[in-house]
Design a protein around this motif. Sequence first.
Motif: not given
Length: 116
Positions: A54-57, A38-45
């Motif tokens: 956004q990217i999947s794990r 699943d695509l997830v909004n990424l933290p800034s780092t």
Amino acid sequence: MQERQIYGTDKISQSTIMLPRMKKAITENPKKLSNLIDLVNLPSTLRDFLGQSQISRLGCFMRVWSYIKANNLQDRNNKNVVNCDDKLRSILLGKPRVELAELPTLIKLHFPKEPK
């Protein structure tokens, strides 16, 4: 009767052997698969490191692994150890050296936990 080699020059590959196990794991618990893809909004780092929001794990792990290989960050004497440069260190809790086995766990820390 001779035993067949599993990973040698024989035609059976590791992925062929792992495929039934993966299928079984997916059918028994499809939520595990969705957590990986699943695509997830990424933290800034991570957003700064990967250059996308956004990217999947699984996709993140693959991109980090590609970065490690492209920049020759694996230790020459022990391929199970990654020598982190400044950019990689920024997403791996500032560690200068990381075992390959702990890499997925360190990447997973950046992804939000799913509610039960």
